[in-house]
Write an enzyme that holds these catalytic residues in place. Structure first.
Site, mmCIF file in Angstrom:
data_model
loop_
_atom_site.group_PDB
_atom_site.id
_atom_site.type_symbol
_atom_site.label_atom_id
_atom_site.label_comp_id
_atom_site.label_asym_id
_atom_site.label_seq_id
_atom_site.Cartn_x
_atom_site.Cartn_y
_atom_site.Cartn_z
ATOM 1 N N SER A 144 24.478 -15.547 49.011
ATOM 2 C CA SER A 144 23.602 -15.094 47.931
ATOM 3 C C SER A 144 23.527 -16.159 46.847
ATOM 4 O O SER A 144 24.505 -16.886 46.616
ATOM 5 C CB SER A 144 24.164 -13.804 47.326
ATOM 6 O OG SER A 144 23.449 -13.483 46.139
ATOM 7 N N TYR A 156 31.304 -10.120 43.846
ATOM 8 C CA TYR A 156 30.248 -10.430 44.823
ATOM 9 C C TYR A 156 30.002 -11.945 44.861
ATOM 10 O O TYR A 156 29.905 -12.541 45.936
ATOM 11 C CB TYR A 156 28.995 -9.663 44.415
ATOM 12 C CG TYR A 156 27.789 -9.820 45.292
ATOM 13 C CD1 TYR A 156 27.690 -9.169 46.514
ATOM 14 C CD2 TYR A 156 26.714 -10.606 44.877
ATOM 15 C CE1 TYR A 156 26.546 -9.287 47.302
ATOM 16 C CE2 TYR A 156 25.579 -10.728 45.651
ATOM 17 C CZ TYR A 156 25.496 -10.068 46.864
ATOM 18 O OH TYR A 156 24.366 -10.192 47.638
ATOM 19 N N LYS A 160 30.552 -14.212 48.157
ATOM 20 C CA LYS A 160 29.409 -14.895 48.759
ATOM 21 C C LYS A 160 29.569 -16.414 48.723
ATOM 22 O O LYS A 160 29.052 -17.115 49.591
ATOM 23 C CB LYS A 160 28.117 -14.469 48.060
ATOM 24 C CG LYS A 160 27.714 -13.010 48.311
ATOM 25 C CD LYS A 160 27.455 -12.721 49.782
ATOM 26 C CE LYS A 160 26.700 -11.402 49.985
ATOM 27 N NZ LYS A 160 26.533 -11.088 51.433
HETATM 28 N N1 LIG Z 1 18.096 -8.362 48.653
HETATM 29 C C1 LIG Z 1 18.320 -9.516 48.062
HETATM 30 O O1 LIG Z 1 17.525 -10.013 47.265
HETATM 31 C C2 LIG Z 1 19.560 -10.278 48.361
HETATM 32 C C3 LIG Z 1 19.891 -11.360 47.558
HETATM 33 C C4 LIG Z 1 21.001 -12.116 47.864
HETATM 34 C C5 LIG Z 1 21.765 -11.773 48.960
HETATM 35 N N2 LIG Z 1 21.438 -10.697 49.713
HETATM 36 C C6 LIG Z 1 22.279 -10.365 50.869
HETATM 37 O O2 LIG Z 1 21.438 -10.075 51.974
HETATM 38 C C7 LIG Z 1 22.061 -9.087 52.793
HETATM 39 C C8 LIG Z 1 21.139 -7.902 52.979
HETATM 40 O O3 LIG Z 1 20.812 -7.412 51.709
HETATM 41 P P1 LIG Z 1 19.941 -6.101 51.486
HETATM 42 O O4 LIG Z 1 19.265 -6.281 50.185
HETATM 43 O O5 LIG Z 1 19.134 -5.803 52.708
HETATM 44 O O6 LIG Z 1 21.100 -5.025 51.309
HETATM 45 P P2 LIG Z 1 21.095 -3.447 51.549
HETATM 46 O O7 LIG Z 1 22.145 -2.879 50.675
HETATM 47 O O8 LIG Z 1 19.714 -2.902 51.469
HETATM 48 O O9 LIG Z 1 21.581 -3.327 53.061
HETATM 49 C C9 LIG Z 1 22.927 -3.536 53.389
HETATM 50 C C10 LIG Z 1 23.273 -2.625 54.529
HETATM 51 O O10 LIG Z 1 24.668 -2.781 54.834
HETATM 52 C C11 LIG Z 1 25.165 -1.512 55.222
HETATM 53 N N3 LIG Z 1 26.619 -1.507 55.112
HETATM 54 C C12 LIG Z 1 27.382 -1.353 53.999
HETATM 55 N N4 LIG Z 1 28.683 -1.410 54.307
HETATM 56 C C13 LIG Z 1 28.743 -1.609 55.655
HETATM 57 C C14 LIG Z 1 29.812 -1.757 56.574
HETATM 58 N N5 LIG Z 1 31.087 -1.716 56.167
HETATM 59 N N6 LIG Z 1 29.513 -1.922 57.878
HETATM 60 C C15 LIG Z 1 28.222 -1.955 58.302
HETATM 61 N N7 LIG Z 1 27.179 -1.830 57.473
HETATM 62 C C16 LIG Z 1 27.436 -1.660 56.167
HETATM 63 C C17 LIG Z 1 24.462 -0.539 54.287
HETATM 64 O O11 LIG Z 1 24.454 0.787 54.805
HETATM 65 C C18 LIG Z 1 23.067 -1.130 54.218
HETATM 66 O O12 LIG Z 1 22.177 -0.582 55.174
HETATM 67 C C19 LIG Z 1 23.377 -8.739 52.100
HETATM 68 O O13 LIG Z 1 24.432 -9.506 52.639
HETATM 69 C C20 LIG Z 1 23.133 -9.137 50.661
HETATM 70 O O14 LIG Z 1 24.325 -9.405 49.966
HETATM 71 C C21 LIG Z 1 20.359 -9.926 49.434
#
Ligand SMILES: NC(=O)c1ccc[n+]([C@@H]2O[C@H](COP(=O)([O-])OP(=O)(O)OC[C@H]3O[C@@H](n4cnc5c(N)ncnc54)[C@H](O)[C@@H]3O)[C@@H](O)[C@H]2O)c1
Length: 308
Positions: A144, A156, A160
């Site tokens: 991230s 976090y 990350k």
């Molecule tokens: N959305 C963004 O802008 C953004 C920015 C930087 C990084 N990220 C990273 O991208 C990835 C996806 O992000 P997102 O926005 O789709 O997140 P999100 O929270 O929408 O989805 C994450 C999913 O992980 C699942 N989860 C949680 N704990 C779990 C576990 N122990 N085992 C299995 N599944 C589990 C949740 O149920 C959820 O469906 C993440 O790693 C996040 O940190 C996202």
């Protein structure tokens, strides 16, 4: 013919958000997909995503095993039992609490580390022996931009950014087995981001300062989760055979290869440095013009330390 026909992919946190898009596109490109999600996010449903892949003519199974140290063997076991091999791991799950640095409980800190760093390692640890014996594989770790520094996201950000070190090291250790490990720092408008904005509106200007991307003014269509998946899937194809140990920002329509840290200024003195020598040399030659940018005067959104 799909680009990934015959390959087997695991995607964690794939019941919703960005991970769902990875799973669907991997399936469309011919990979058999293990869709993993424990469903902590509202609406996250691993089985529904697996069914969608099957309905489109692909192969997929769902698992609700936790993408943590304790659940990693079950996730890889699901892939091997269902499809006989593991070629691709997309570590994508996320969970945890955001808080000011002085406010984390041990449980909040540990959960964030477990799902965003330790669990990613655990899944690699379980999958790598299969990949090495098969002659190769591809791992994508989801980091991230928070790792650059993100107020109220200390745990976090630490997890990350730790992941970037793990990714570089895995690339060095596993490259000789044909296993490539890369990281992405995605941006997409998902539940996570919406919650963040609600939770910490006071940090928005600081986010723009640290990330310099205007991510806080996101247009939902411009940064949909589906825009992250093509590059991640491409990293898993043979077209990316030379890409190992790299970090990419995937922001809406943009994909950037990020620079690796290098010395910016260096001072050197035979025999080492005394404090007096540093007083004399460092301000002008090592840190010229540097000042603390994170003061209340510069950042009126920051709050005083809370009263006891
Ligand atoms: N959305 C963004 O802008 C953004 C920015 C930087 C990084 N990220 C990273 O991208 C990835 C996806 O992000 P997102 O926005 O789709 O997140 P999100 O929270 O929408 O989805 C994450 C999913 O992980 C699942 N989860 C949680 N704990 C779990 C576990 N122990 N085992 C299995 N599944 C589990 C949740 O149920 C959820 O469906 C993440 O790693 C996040 O940190 C996202």
């Amino acid at each position: 013919m799909g680009r990934l026909d015959g390959r087997v992919a695991i995607v964690t946190g794939a019941g919703g958000g960005i991970g769902r898009e990875h799973a669907l596109l991997l399936g469309r490109e011919g990979a058999a997909v293990v869709v993993d999600d424990i469903g902590t996010r509202t609406g996250a449903d691993a089985e529904a995503v697996a069914a969608q892949i099957r309905d489109a003519g692909g192969a997929a199974v769902a698992t609700t095993a936790s993408a943590t140290w304790d659940g990693a063997a079950e996730i890889v076991g699901t892939a091997v039992d269902a499809f006989g091999r593991v070629d691709i791991v997309v570590n994508n799950a996320t969970a945890g609490r955001n808080d000011d640095l002085w406010d984390y409980s041990r449980e909040e800190w540990d959960l964030t580390m477990e799902v965003n760093l330790t669990g990613y390692y655990a899944l690699m640890r379980e999958a790598v022996p299969h990949m090495a014996r098969q002659g190769g594989g591809a791992i994508v770790n989801t980091s991230s931009a928070s790792g650059f520094g993100h107020p109220s996201h200390g745990a976090y950000a630490a997890a990350k950014e730790g992941l970037i070190g793990l990714t570089r090291t895995a690339a060095m250790e596993l490259g000789r087995f044909g296993i490539r490990t890369n990281a992405i720092r995605p941006v997409a408008l998902t539940v996570q981001v919406a919650e963040y904005h609600e939770h910490s509106a006071r940090w928005r200007r600081l986010m723009d300062l640290t990330m310099g991307t205007g991510t806080t003014q996101m247009d939902p269509d411009a940064v949909s989760p589906a825009k992250v998946a093509p590059f991640v899937v491409w990293l898993c194809t043979d077209a990316a055979a030379g890409v190992n140990g790299c970090t990419f920002a995937v922001w809406g329509d943009k994909v950037s290869l990020l620079a690796e840290p290098r010395p910016k200024a260096t001072i050197e003195q035979a025999g080492g440095w005394t404090l007096d020598d540093l007083d004399r040399v460092a301000p002008d030659e090592l840190v010229p013009g540097l000042r603390n940018r994170w003061t209340l005067a510069d950042n009126p959104d920051l709050q005083e330390f809370p009263d006891a």
